[in-house]
Design an enzyme around this catalytic site. Structure first.
Site, PDB file in Angstrom:
ATOM      1  N   HIS A 160      -5.377   4.277   6.652  1.00  0.00           N
ATOM      2  CA  HIS A 160      -4.653   5.109   5.696  1.00  0.00           C
ATOM      3  C   HIS A 160      -3.189   5.294   6.079  1.00  0.00           C
ATOM      4  CE1 HIS A 160      -8.176   6.035   3.302  1.00  0.00           C
ATOM      5  NE2 HIS A 160      -8.838   6.336   4.405  1.00  0.00           N
ATOM      6  N   ASP A 182       0.865  -1.183   0.000  1.00  0.00           N
ATOM      7  CA  ASP A 182       0.000   0.000   0.000  1.00  0.00           C
ATOM      8  C   ASP A 182       0.893   1.221   0.000  1.00  0.00           C
ATOM      9  OD1 ASP A 182      -2.866   1.135   0.455  1.00  0.00           O
ATOM     10  OD2 ASP A 182      -1.601   2.198   1.895  1.00  0.00           O
ATOM     11  N   ASP A 202      -2.620  -0.679   6.297  1.00  0.00           N
ATOM     12  CA  ASP A 202      -3.507  -1.019   5.190  1.00  0.00           C
ATOM     13  C   ASP A 202      -3.024  -2.266   4.463  1.00  0.00           C
ATOM     14  OD1 ASP A 202      -4.816   1.245   5.937  1.00  0.00           O
ATOM     15  OD2 ASP A 202      -4.722   2.244   3.984  1.00  0.00           O
ATOM     16  N   GLU A 243       0.961   5.584   0.438  1.00  0.00           N
ATOM     17  CA  GLU A 243       0.313   6.859   0.738  1.00  0.00           C
ATOM     18  C   GLU A 243       1.005   7.919  -0.093  1.00  0.00           C
ATOM     19  OE1 GLU A 243      -2.386   6.904   2.415  1.00  0.00           O
ATOM     20  OE2 GLU A 243      -2.202   4.826   3.098  1.00  0.00           O
TER      21      GLU A 243
END
Length: 579
Positions: A169, A28, A174, A30
């Protein structure tokens, strides 16, 4: 960061990779938002897992090349102060790619995360390893019903499946939640008979369990170029196709990538596939045509009935006329065609009659003529040899003009009909103009076809070669327009012994009645297309292979281009009106 694990095979073997043997890196990212770019990544989190066991984790903040927007900081909890001392993406990417190795990437909405990683590689000069990718969001859309969950967001799925980690998040959290979602989804597809990575990647609820189970039909097929024949339980051919990789192509019929309804119906009936391995692409195309013509498979839409093609001949008699026939025989002054339909052939005949006053009656006339004239005589469209108004010598000049139109020079027909078409258009008689255009096109298409087929149909042998895809030479032997054999000479080898062997072993072909070749017309046209490709060299020729300078082929190409341009212009105008 974990240490680099033992490498695990990432590519699929012929039978597929069992999911229990696949090492996944569930990741994941960000970001600061916006378009995919390496400078926009703020955090990377990843979990390596195989067979339900976590093998390692990777997590790092990344200092982006631009400030983090306030609303993104509120959403992720990652502030500008937190990433101020973090490494840039160019320092992070190498260690992450080492962690990824040759594993399979998993992400929720994978195109988003993978897009940023690809951009990071591009921005830093690193090489993206092109791993296999599994998207849990796509799988969830196939497997989770609206009764179970209102949407397919990661948080919703994590709650549905009871994930040990709640997504918030932050990249690693995640990624951990996505691992649990992945395991739950693979458990569901496992119950539906999906047990390999390839099946997981292509899983779709639109593919029926029956269709998916039939993938075993492809297991023993060769990964080689050639032809494949789907057959039903009685051994009847259902469909014939070609591919550079028979196994890969046949397997695709059992996945979501096959969207044609008739092909899904065909797969439902199929019980076996027979492969025919070929040395060259041309050989595969020819064998496909022959098999379709032989078996007439119900799911093939083209080339099933070559015997329905018709020709137009200028008869051999004192007062020749044009006649539509189904067979080429040595009984005519010339032939044009073949035409795909009798209607097209009759249009071509009308085009010639528009220009040349050939008789149009079907009765047989002797050199002395007959006794009754038809209305065409009164209209000035026929010299009435039937009542002796025209001698055989006078009529011979007309027949010679018609023969030139058919065999060497189509320009008189095109010039006359083009002028007529323009005159009708100026009078706003557009339907009549379109009829003239269709007659003209039918004529030049038939004449061009015959003029291209005739020289090759009369040539006992043509041997040609072109460079092979991996070196060496691809050699083809053509006899009377029929594909007679092919061979490949290896890279660095003298091709002449291979060519000599091909000529000795190629199919023996009897001379046909030209312009019909000793093969299906479509086969000879494919051979011609191959011979005309850049890089093809003529090695040996028996006979003379030439085409008329003022033949119909150039005219046909020009007219078809004009038609295509006109249709495109009308479509554009329609779009503007609609807009």
């Amino acid at each position: 960061m974990s240490t680099r694990p033992v490498a695990v095979q990432a590519t699929l073997d012929d039978l597929g990779t069992p999911l229990s043997d696949v090492t996944f890196v569930v990741l994941d990212l960000e970001t600061t938002g916006g378009a995919p770019a390496g400078r926009n990544i703020t955090e990377i989190g990843a979990v390596k897992v195989r067979g339900g066991i976590v093998l390692g984790e990777f997590q790092t903040l990344v200092r982006p090349g631009e400030p983090i927007p306030a609303f993104v900081s509120v959403l992720t909890g990652i502030s500008n102060a937190m990433v101020a001392g973090a490494p840039r993406i160019d320092a992070v990417l190498g260690p992450f790619l080492d962690f990824l190795g040759d594993c399979v990437v998993v992400a929720h909405n994978a195109p988003y995360d993978v897009g940023f990683l690809k951009a990071a590689c591009r921005d830093t000069g690193a090489v993206w390893p092109r791993p296999a990718v599994v998207d849990t969001a796509h799988l969830a859309r196939q497997l989770v019903t609206s009764d179970e969950a209102p949407n397919r967001k990661l948080g919703t799925l994590a709650h549905l499946f009871g994930a040990a980690t709640t997504p918030d998040h932050r990249a690693l959290h995640d990624a951990r939640a996505t691992v649990d979602v992945l395991h739950a989804l693979t458990g569901r597809v496992g119950n539906l008979g999906v047990h390999t990575l390839e099946e997981l990647q292509t899983y779709s609820k639109r593919v029926s369990p029956q269709q998916r189970r039939k993938r075993v039909i492809a297991d023993d097929l060769p990964s080689a170029p050639g032809v494949y024949v789907f057959k039903d339980a009685n051994g009847q051919a259902l469909y014939v196709g070609t591919s550079v990789d028979i196994k890969k192509r046949v397997r695709s019929y059992f996945t979501e990538s096959e969207k044609r309804r008739r092909m899904r119906e065909m797969v439902g009936l199929a019980e076996s596939v027979t492969p025919v391995v070929c040395q060259t692409a041309l050989e595969a195309q020819v064998r496909e045509l022959r098999l379709i013509a032989q078996h007439k498979p119900r799911f093939n839409r083209r080339s099933r009935y070559p015997e329905r093609a018709v020709w137009v001949k200028l008869t051999q008699e004192p007062f020749p006329r044009l006649s539509v026939v189904s067979t080429v025989r040595a009984d005519a002054r010339s032939y044009v065609g073949p035409f795909n339909s009798r209607t097209a052939a009759e249009q071509a005949v009308t085009a010639v009659h528009d220009v040349i006053p050939l008789r149009q009656c079907t009765k047989r006339l002797s050199a002395r003529g007959g006794s009754t004239a038809c209305a065409l005589f009164d209209l000035g469209k026929c010299g009435a040899p039937c009542i002796g108004e025209q001698s055989t010598d006078e009529y011979a000049d007309i027949a010679a003009d018609a023969e030139r139109l058919l065999t060497t020079d189509a320009r008189p027909v095109v010039d006359v009909l083009t002028e007529r078409m323009e005159r009708l258009s100026d009078q706003s008689r557009y339907e009549d103009a379109a009829d003239v255009r269709d007659r003209m096109l039918s004529f030049v298409r038939g004449a061009a076809r015959a003029q291209r087929l005739d020289p090759l149909a009369r040539t006992p042998e043509v041997v040609a070669a072109r460079p092979g895809a991996v070196g060496g030479w691809e050699v083809v032997c053509v006899r009377y327009g029929r594909f007679a054999g092919t061979t490949l000479s290896p890279r660095g080898a003298d091709p002449m012994p291979y060519i000599a062997a091909l000529r000795e072993t190629a199919e023996v072909v009897a001379a046909p009645v030209a312009p019909a070749p000793a093969a299906l017309t479509e086969e000879t046209e494919k051979v011609l297309h191959w011979l005309e490709q850049p890089g093809v060299r003529i090695v040996h020729t028996d006979g003379v292979w030439v085409c008329p300078i003022n033949g119909a082929a150039g005219t046909r190409t020009r007219l078809e281009q004009q038609m295509s341009l006109a249709q495109g212009t009308r479509a554009d105008a329609g779009d503007r009106v609609a807009g």
